[in-house]
Enzyme design. Structure first.
Site, PDB file in Angstrom:
ATOM      1  N   ASN A   1      30.670  31.517  35.623  1.00  0.00           N
ATOM      2  CA  ASN A   1      32.411  31.675  35.170  1.00  0.00           C
ATOM      3  C   ASN A   1      32.147  31.505  36.885  1.00  0.00           C
ATOM      4  OD1 ASN A   1      34.991  32.930  35.041  1.00  0.00           O
ATOM      5  ND2 ASN A   1      34.297  35.211  34.662  1.00  0.00           N
TER       6      ASN A   1
ATOM      7  N   LYS B   1      35.212  32.724  37.908  1.00  0.00           N
ATOM      8  CA  LYS B   1      36.789  33.808  38.659  1.00  0.00           C
ATOM      9  C   LYS B   1      37.814  32.510  38.563  1.00  0.00           C
ATOM     10  CE  LYS B   1      33.253  37.042  37.902  1.00  0.00           C
ATOM     11  NZ  LYS B   1      33.786  38.556  37.590  1.00  0.00           N
TER      12      LYS B   1
ATOM     13  N   HIS C   1      37.291  37.344  27.831  1.00  0.00           N
ATOM     14  CA  HIS C   1      36.806  37.642  29.593  1.00  0.00           C
ATOM     15  C   HIS C   1      37.007  39.560  29.495  1.00  0.00           C
ATOM     16  CE1 HIS C   1      34.837  38.601  33.637  1.00  0.00           C
ATOM     17  NE2 HIS C   1      33.657  37.850  32.903  1.00  0.00           N
TER      18      HIS C   1
ATOM     19  N   GLU D   1      38.183  40.479  32.332  1.00  0.00           N
ATOM     20  CA  GLU D   1      39.326  40.789  33.254  1.00  0.00           C
ATOM     21  C   GLU D   1      39.588  40.336  33.078  1.00  0.00           C
ATOM     22  OE1 GLU D   1      36.647  38.789  36.260  1.00  0.00           O
ATOM     23  OE2 GLU D   1      35.711  39.982  36.513  1.00  0.00           O
TER      24      GLU D   1
ATOM     25  N   GLU E   1      28.773  40.972  27.564  1.00  0.00           N
ATOM     26  CA  GLU E   1      29.400  41.476  29.106  1.00  0.00           C
ATOM     27  C   GLU E   1      28.934  43.562  29.158  1.00  0.00           C
ATOM     28  OE1 GLU E   1      29.733  38.060  31.320  1.00  0.00           O
ATOM     29  OE2 GLU E   1      31.450  38.748  30.501  1.00  0.00           O
TER      30      GLU E   1
ATOM     31  N   GLY F   1      29.825  41.707  38.625  1.00  0.00           N
ATOM     32  CA  GLY F   1      30.277  42.479  39.224  1.00  0.00           C
ATOM     33  C   GLY F   1      30.122  43.629  40.586  1.00  0.00           C
TER      34      GLY F   1
ATOM     35  N   SER G   1      26.174  41.024  36.437  1.00  0.00           N
ATOM     36  CA  SER G   1      25.088  40.328  37.468  1.00  0.00           C
ATOM     37  C   SER G   1      23.621  40.027  37.265  1.00  0.00           C
ATOM     38  CB  SER G   1      24.783  42.505  37.951  1.00  0.00           C
ATOM     39  OG  SER G   1      25.989  42.684  38.434  1.00  0.00           O
TER      40      SER G   1
HETATM   41  C1  PEP Z   1      31.251  37.132  34.354  1.00  0.00           C
HETATM   42  O1  PEP Z   1      32.668  37.143  34.808  1.00  0.00           O
HETATM   43  O2  PEP Z   1      31.185  37.100  33.131  1.00  0.00           O
HETATM   44  C2  PEP Z   1      30.055  37.900  35.194  1.00  0.00           C
HETATM   45  C3  PEP Z   1      29.142  38.345  34.634  1.00  0.00           C
HETATM   46  O3  PEP Z   1      30.189  38.528  36.718  1.00  0.00           O
HETATM   47  P1  PEP Z   1      28.854  38.679  37.665  1.00  0.00           P
HETATM   48  O4  PEP Z   1      27.856  38.103  37.097  1.00  0.00           O
HETATM   49  O5  PEP Z   1      29.262  38.328  38.885  1.00  0.00           O
HETATM   50  O6  PEP Z   1      28.797  40.703  37.331  1.00  0.00           O
END
Ligand code: PEP
Length: 249
Positions: free
Chosen positions: A9, A11, A95, A97, A167, A173, A213
């Site tokens: 992803n 973003k 997601h 976000e 998630e 992040g 992460s």
């Molecule tokens: C994501 O954007 O779905 C995500 C898991 O981000 P990150 O790997 O940066 O934590």
């Protein structure tokens, strides 16, 4: 055996030129990798460059969102037909976000999911608790609620392509990764809930990805868990070498 899905992803990162550069470097690194499915989800603007670059390769392209209506006065939105028309095959739905900053709710996740499945896209439906919910011991309840509402009025037959991504919001992040055991426990809750809604046979083959992460250093420990059927990778997916190392965990 569930085939793992390794999804990136991006973003709101990269221009079309940077997208082409990424694929020029990434594709040779993963050319022989057929063990798992690989999907890259760039911003909408980069989709044509990504699709053109990945043509004929083992990498599929996904979008980061889809609207539930066929067409209409919905400024800033993109329909499933528009995504399919350019060769998009996957889509991230719900997601955290989107939930956190753009008013996405369990109900709009459900609408988007229904539309994506109807259209033949493979949705990657994101669920996960925030830190306060985990600390209050509410993780299982939150996951159950998110699943029940997201999957509302969808039949097992229609849901055949569904992929879920667990998630935990506190791990996205932040550099904090759920331990493989924490992730596996949450996946089991999601699988159990999916079993109640869609039936046990469906749940047994439902792919549940972990996101939060994921990095080259922790990918193999996470992927070793039987409950974890792949990864949704944000930050560490922007660099071709790093994403390739994760794909090859
Ligand atoms: C994501 O954007 O779905 C995500 C898991 O981000 P990150 O790997 O940066 O934590």
């Amino acid at each position: 055996m569930r085939k793992k899905l390794m999804a990136a992803n991006w973003k709101m990162y990269k221009t079309p030129d940077q997208t082409r550069d990424f694929f020029r470097n990434f594709l040779p690194l993963v050319s022989g990798q057929t063990r798992d499915e690989i999907v890259v989800c760039p911003p909408f603007l980069d989709l044509p460059a990504a699709i053109e670059s990945a043509k004929g390769s083992n990498v599929a392209i996904g979008a980061q969102n889809v609207h539930w209506k066929e067409e209409g006065a919905f400024t800033g939105e993109t329909s499933a037909a528009q995504l399919l028309a350019i060769g998009v095959t996957h889509v991230v739905v719900g997601h955290s976000e989107r939930r956190q900053y753009f008013g996405e709710t369990d109900d709009t996740v459900n609408l988007r999911l229904k539309t994506a499945l109807e259209a033949g896209l493979t949705p990657i439906c994101c669920v996960g608790e925030v830190l306060e919910e985990r600390e209050a011991g509410m993780t299982d309840d939150v996951l159950r609620r998110q699943c029940v509402r997201a999957f509302h009025a969808i039949s097992a037959k229609k849901a055949a392509k569904l992929v879920v991504a667990y998630e935990p919001v506190w791990a996205i992040g932040t550099g904090k990764t759920a331990t493989p055991e924490i992730a596996a426990e949450a996946h089991a809750v999601i699988r159990y809930e999916a079993g109640k809604i869609f039936g046990e046979e469906f749940a047994a083959q439902l792919r549940i990805l972990y996101g939060g992460s994921v990095k080259p250093e922790n990918a193999s420990a996470l992927m070793a868990q039987e409950e974890i059927d792949g990864a949704l990778v944000g930050g560490a997916s922007l660099d071709p070498k790093s994403l390739a190392a994760i794909v090859k965990y």
